[in-house]
Enzyme design. Sequence first.
Site, PDB file in Angstrom:
ATOM      1  N   HIS A 214      -0.652 -11.940   1.879  1.00 56.45           N
ATOM      2  CA  HIS A 214      -1.606 -10.873   1.140  1.00 56.45           C
ATOM      3  C   HIS A 214      -1.978 -11.251  -0.422  1.00 56.45           C
ATOM      4  O   HIS A 214      -1.042 -11.420  -1.258  1.00 56.45           O
ATOM      5  CB  HIS A 214      -0.916  -9.537   0.931  1.00 56.45           C
ATOM      6  CG  HIS A 214      -1.811  -8.596   0.517  1.00 56.45           C
ATOM      7  ND1 HIS A 214      -1.267  -7.275   0.301  1.00 56.45           N
ATOM      8  CD2 HIS A 214      -3.037  -8.410   0.377  1.00 56.45           C
ATOM      9  CE1 HIS A 214      -1.986  -6.482  -0.321  1.00 56.45           C
ATOM     10  NE2 HIS A 214      -3.085  -7.145  -0.090  1.00 56.45           N
TER      11      HIS A 214
ATOM     12  N   TYR B  93       0.753  -1.190  -0.018  1.00 59.07           N
ATOM     13  CA  TYR B  93      -0.059   0.216   0.026  1.00 59.07           C
ATOM     14  C   TYR B  93       0.593   1.200   0.164  1.00 59.07           C
ATOM     15  O   TYR B  93       0.543   2.201   0.763  1.00 59.07           O
ATOM     16  CB  TYR B  93      -0.996   0.003   1.433  1.00 59.07           C
ATOM     17  CG  TYR B  93      -2.054  -1.069   1.303  1.00 59.07           C
ATOM     18  CD1 TYR B  93      -2.513  -1.550   0.228  1.00 59.07           C
ATOM     19  CD2 TYR B  93      -2.737  -1.179   2.595  1.00 59.07           C
ATOM     20  CE1 TYR B  93      -3.447  -2.799   0.262  1.00 59.07           C
ATOM     21  CE2 TYR B  93      -3.630  -2.201   2.541  1.00 59.07           C
ATOM     22  CZ  TYR B  93      -3.971  -2.844   1.588  1.00 59.07           C
ATOM     23  OH  TYR B  93      -4.960  -3.759   1.735  1.00 59.07           O
TER      24      TYR B  93
END
Length: 375
Positions: free
Chosen positions: A109, A51
């Site tokens: 993830h 991110y």
Amino acid sequence: MRYRRFGKTNLSLSVFSLGTMRYLASEATAAQTVNRAIALGINHLETAKGYGKSEQYLGQALAQLTVPRSQLYITTKISPTPDAASMARQLDQSLADLGTDYVDCLAIHGLNTEEHLSWVKAKQGCMQAVQQAVADGRVRHIGFSTHGSLELILAAIATGLFEFVSLHYYYFFQHNAPAVAAAAAKDMGVFIISPADKGGQLYTPPQKLQELCAPLSPLLFNYRFLLSDPRITTLSVGAANETELDWPLSVADVDGPLDVAETEVLQRLQTHQTATLKSEQCSQCYDCLPCPEAIQIPEVLRLRNLAIAYDMTNFGQYRYRMFENAGHWFPGVKANRCTDCGDCLPKCPEQLNIPALLQDAHERLNGPSGRRLWG
Ligand code: SF4
Ligand code: SF4
């Protein structure tokens, strides 16, 4: 704010978690968002290596807090790797960026493909590094986040390697319900990814959907639908700034089953969809897969269902345009790739004319491309 046990991690998490993928305008914006979240009772902050500056901003915000680190729960996420060494390197970098000695939760993830699952299950794969980090205290609990198929999620849950799962499950997408059940059966925590945005762009609902959900807003109805399920621990709120937290958290103290008004909304939505789509409603059974052209027929027709029944065309276009553009995060090709081979037709219990509905869905959802193909 209510708190729920995050499955076998035994962490007591706030029913809303701050997802930090959108607070990236500046370090100050991130810090203000974190401060406001904590002031509102959020104790779970979720980030990811992927991110951008999210981990660094979170680390800088945490360093300024007066709240003891032990009262906050930090989750970060790292993509699966075929080997242990690169996972170990990335984890060390995440801890450094976060300015902490440990994370409460580490999620693999985007465990989205069979290959990812094989990496996770391999003896010398990424989990070796994760388990070493658990042994030496840098990670306390292990989970995975996924955008994968239901079958893949169930297989990942069945490995027994994980204490929690982060997945897509909303009023408007209930296909992963068996994964929620499987996770609960293994006493895993359940974290819902992006219920506002991926759940239907519910910050900006169309008028028709607003009317059907009244007296609730579509966003709050979806939150209540999810939180009325005790198997679900916490919902992500991806606030871009501190002011975006107030509205979602207005239902953070409401617990228990749906009340009469909420149940009426649920029934009204179901009735309206059936009445509007009539004999063209895809019931989301998934029996038509696989398609030899790799068209995700049920997902395309889900978006068509939503566009026609609730005017959720903008949401449908937003998701539909991801086909062929988002790799394993949103697999499948656009519906105009249908060759009319007919393989899917005998498998559909609703006897839908799938090729014709796919063509219609493509015209509705592919968006303006010079000529407007629908009225
Ligand atoms: S008719 Fe179209 S959607 Fe159905 S299986 Fe063949 S290519 Fe896929
Ligand atoms: S088999 Fe028919 S009803 Fe089931 S998901 Fe496919 S198109 Fe929809």
